[in-house]
Design an enzyme around this catalytic site. Structure first.
Site: not given
Length: 347
Positions: A149-151
């Site tokens: 995921g990006c976070y």
């Protein structure tokens, strides 16, 4: 040449995957598929992809995706498993969704509302692991890879070196991160309208309920070698792309400021995409927009005995599509940086 199909090509992630694949010298783009946009021209949803504009988006089915060397899935969470089941075991599948990221079934069922599908090789090559080594060794040559995921990408790269080196404590991690609106996908949502976002910042997923929380803890735990509990608060920023993550943790007993700086320097000295900035310089999302690069800085708040680590990424590039291509390269045996060394866009 590798023949690569992209499923979910009409969304932001799928469009960004195609943008990177167009720059890849070893790739031929095969089928491009969509859900509700099936039958439309790709140019009608991604007018910036000029050379692919006349491609017709096919329906996302195993039959359409079969026969390719690599399939990149850019589908909504919970949809990848059914598609993957219909593809040959020798096909390399790189999944940009969350379906195969979590190793714990309990974590999945707590934060997601679809059945647990298992876990694949985790696609964050630069993640420092307890006892030495990097996560890339689990990606090389694999036929199934889950893109982070990006976070979790930004947070993990910000803090993992200190946990792996034992210079920060694992039991009091606090993260606040800001993301651009593209992180929420392309579907229309009232709170993402320009009139709601412009000139305003707001938190969401507050109180440990954001779906990326268990993935952040999984990664930081892999770095520390012990379970890590993280308090994670995401915020929405008035920009299209980018994540700026600020992570803090207590300094480990006996660790000096020099020890902490050296842990981050040593961790990223040979990494082509992660850049530890010179002291006094700080990451900014504008510096990495459009690139697969990550900027990181670390300092110590000596008054309270805490490390502050900050990372900036482009959420659609290193946070999704650039990472997918990086994993593709490792999975098929190409140099990891192939097609990815371009700089960001400024101003």
């Amino acid at each position: 040449m590798l023949r690569v199909a992209v499923a979910g090509a009409s969304g932001y992630a799928g469009g960004e995957v195609l943008r990177w694949l167009l720059q890849h010298p070893e790739v031929e783009i095969g089928s491009v598929t969509a859900g509700g946009n099936a039958g439309a021209l790709l140019g009608s949803v991604h007018p910036h992809l000029f050379s692919l504009g006349d491609r017709v988006l096919a329906e996302t089915t195993p039959e359409t995706l079969s026969g390719h060397d690599v399939v990149v899935l850019a589908l909504p969470h919970g949809h990848s498993a059914a598609v993957a089941e219909g593809l040959d075991e020798e096909t390399v599948i790189v999944d940009c969704g969350a379906d195969f990221r979590l190793r714990s079934e309990t974590d999945w069922t707590t934060f997601y509302d679809t059945p647990y599908a298992g876990s694949w090789a985790y696609g964050l090559p630069e993640l420092a692991l307890a006892g030495g080594g990097r996560a890339r060794t689990d990606i090389e040559g694999r036929h199934r890879v889950a893109v982070p995921g990006c976070y979790p990408t930004a947070v993990s790269l910000a803090l993992a070196p200190g946990l792996a080196a034992g210079v920060v404590e694992p039991d009091d991690v606090v993260v606040v991160a800001a993301s651009g609106t593209s992180g929420a996908g392309k579907s229309l949502k009232p709170h993402l309208l320009g009139s709601e976002v412009i000139g305003s910042m707001s938190p969401y997923g507050v109180g440990g309920v954001h779906r990326h929380t268990p993935e952040i803890e999984q990664n930081l735990g892999a770095a520390a070698g012990v379970p890590v509990a993280a308090s994670f608060t995401p915020t929405l920023a008035p920009m299209a792309r980018g994540i700026l993550a600020t992570a803090t943790a207590r300094v480990a007993p006996g660790a000096s400021t020099a020890d902490i700086r050296e842990a981050w320097r040593a961790s990223y000295a040979e990494e082509p995409f992660v850049h530890l900035l010179e002291p006094g310089a700080w990451p900014a999302t504008a510096h990495v927009v459009g690139s697969n690069h990550v900027t990181v800085q670390v300092t110590v708040d000596e008054r309270v005995g805490r490390v502050i680590a900050v990372a900036a990424i482009d959420n659609l590039a290193k946070g999704t599509a650039g990472a997918a291509v990086q994993c593709l390269n490792l999975a098929v045996g190409l140099p990891e940086t192939t097609g990815l060394l371009g700089s960001g866009v400024a101003p």
